[in-house]
Design an enzyme around this catalytic site. Structure first.
Site, PDB file in Angstrom:
ATOM      1  N   LYS A   9      -3.704  43.041  23.510  1.00 16.70           N
ATOM      2  CA  LYS A   9      -2.849  42.017  24.366  1.00 16.70           C
ATOM      3  C   LYS A   9      -1.595  43.054  25.139  1.00 16.70           C
ATOM      4  O   LYS A   9      -1.625  43.769  25.526  1.00 16.70           O
ATOM      5  CB  LYS A   9      -2.298  41.133  23.491  1.00 16.70           C
ATOM      6  CG  LYS A   9      -3.641  40.384  23.400  1.00 16.70           C
ATOM      7  CD  LYS A   9      -3.729  39.003  22.148  1.00 16.70           C
ATOM      8  CE  LYS A   9      -5.311  38.925  21.865  1.00 16.70           C
ATOM      9  NZ  LYS A   9      -4.865  37.835  21.488  1.00 16.70           N
ATOM     10  N   HIS A  91     -11.113  36.379  29.163  1.00 18.12           N
ATOM     11  CA  HIS A  91     -10.235  36.098  28.257  1.00 18.12           C
ATOM     12  C   HIS A  91      -9.510  34.993  27.701  1.00 18.12           C
ATOM     13  O   HIS A  91      -9.020  34.496  29.018  1.00 18.12           O
ATOM     14  CB  HIS A  91      -9.411  37.293  27.443  1.00 18.12           C
ATOM     15  CG  HIS A  91      -8.406  36.973  26.031  1.00 18.12           C
ATOM     16  ND1 HIS A  91      -7.847  36.071  26.251  1.00 18.12           N
ATOM     17  CD2 HIS A  91      -9.193  37.730  25.213  1.00 18.12           C
ATOM     18  CE1 HIS A  91      -7.211  36.324  24.645  1.00 18.12           C
ATOM     19  NE2 HIS A  91      -8.481  38.170  23.705  1.00 18.12           N
ATOM     20  N   GLU A 160     -15.453  33.824  20.965  1.00 19.72           N
ATOM     21  CA  GLU A 160     -14.160  34.262  19.947  1.00 19.72           C
ATOM     22  C   GLU A 160     -13.510  32.139  20.759  1.00 19.72           C
ATOM     23  O   GLU A 160     -12.828  32.118  21.629  1.00 19.72           O
ATOM     24  CB  GLU A 160     -13.089  34.472  21.025  1.00 19.72           C
ATOM     25  CG  GLU A 160     -13.212  36.423  21.292  1.00 19.72           C
ATOM     26  CD  GLU A 160     -12.044  37.203  21.750  1.00 19.72           C
ATOM     27  OE1 GLU A 160     -11.425  37.950  20.359  1.00 19.72           O
ATOM     28  OE2 GLU A 160     -11.044  37.041  22.685  1.00 19.72           O
TER      29      GLU A 160
HETATM   30  P1  PGA Z   1      -6.619  37.940  17.374  1.00 16.64           P
HETATM   31  O1  PGA Z   1      -7.336  37.844  18.928  1.00 16.64           O
HETATM   32  O2  PGA Z   1      -7.185  38.759  16.859  1.00 16.64           O
HETATM   33  O3  PGA Z   1      -5.227  38.280  17.392  1.00 16.64           O
HETATM   34  O4  PGA Z   1      -7.275  36.201  16.744  1.00 16.64           O
HETATM   35  C1  PGA Z   1      -8.136  37.848  19.044  1.00 16.64           C
HETATM   36  C2  PGA Z   1      -8.611  38.681  20.368  1.00 16.64           C
HETATM   37  O5  PGA Z   1      -7.770  37.447  21.294  1.00 16.64           O
HETATM   38  O6  PGA Z   1      -9.357  39.395  21.450  1.00 16.64           O
END
Ligand code: PGA
Length: 237
Positions: A9, A91, A160
């Site tokens: 990110k 995403h 997700e």
């Molecule tokens: P997270 O994010 O593991 O911090 O929840 C997962 C992602 O956004 O791919």
């Protein structure tokens, strides 16, 4: 063989990203791990890395062009410079925070598919849909897959749930099992789970036969933790 992916990110600098990748590579090399490991650093950290063949460096985003006038975006000339052939598309942070429209997501998918990129395509339902039950969740997820060629050989799906991303709330094993099993009936591409995966919950998630790997955000930014996750992933079939 489970796929272990890290999404940086908006974290890690160019320097720390390159140290991270080097450490992961040294570990993979010495432990002879064959699972695919994917790392998505920020665009400014992309580079040519001398790494094992089963480590794929991908971009978190790119515009579906080679080059041109798209201020703030990168195109394939920037990816080609570093031999990057892996991309994250759809995403939830891009869909919900940046408000990337579905039409653009589909356009990106077609563009990068035509150029043989390995595509990690993310889908996931928001909380209000989750609260409406399994049927609503599945309907929502398939609506996000409309217009996407599911038979593409370099496709990886990441499921997700939006309510589980960056919240510390992980879906229960039963939830993951149920949704992945239903998705698996229609999708032959590998399906990763993502959303608050950490070192201490990854094993039970990867033990599920219908889970082909994980896409991890915050839980993967510490390199020792990510290496531990790769180790756990290597133990699962
Ligand atoms: P997270 O994010 O593991 O911090 O929840 C997962 C992602 O956004 O791919």
């Amino acid at each position: 063989m489970k796929i272990i992916a890290s999404n940086f990110k908006t974290n890690h600098t160019r320097k720390s990203a390159s140290q991270f990748i080097k450490q992961v590579d040294e570990f993979i090399d010495k432990s002879n791990i064959k699972n695919d490991v994917l790392i998505f650093p920020s665009s400014t950290s992309l580079d040519c890395f001398d790494i094992a063949q089963n480590i794929f460096i991908g971009t978190q985003n790119a515009y579906p062009v080679s080059d041109g006038s798209y201020t703030g975006e990168i195109g394939t000339i920037h990816l080609d410079e570093f031999g990057i052939k892996t991309i994250l598309i759809g995403h939830s942070e891009r869909r919900h925070i940046i408000k990337e429209p579905n039409e653009l997501i589909i356009k990106k998918y077609d563009f990068f598919k035509a150029r043989d990129y390995k595509i990690v395509y993310c889908i996931g339902e928001p909380l209000e849909v989750k609260n409406s039950g399994t049927e609503a969740i599945i309907e929502y997820l398939f609506s996000q897959l409309e217009g996407i060629d599911l038979s593409y050989e370099n496709l990886i799906i990441a499921y997700e749930p939006v309510w589980a991303i960056g919240t510390g709330v992980v879906a229960t094993i039963d939830d993951i099992n149920e949704i992945h099993s239903i998705l698996k009936q229609k999708i032959s591409a590998p399906i990763l789970y993502g959303g608050s995966v950490k070192v201490d919950n990854i094993e039970s998630i990867l033990k599920l036969e219908c889970v082909d790997g994980v896409l991890v955000g915050s839980g993967s930014w510490n390199v020792e933790d990510f290496i531990e996750m790769i180790k756990i992933g290597a133990k699962e079939k």
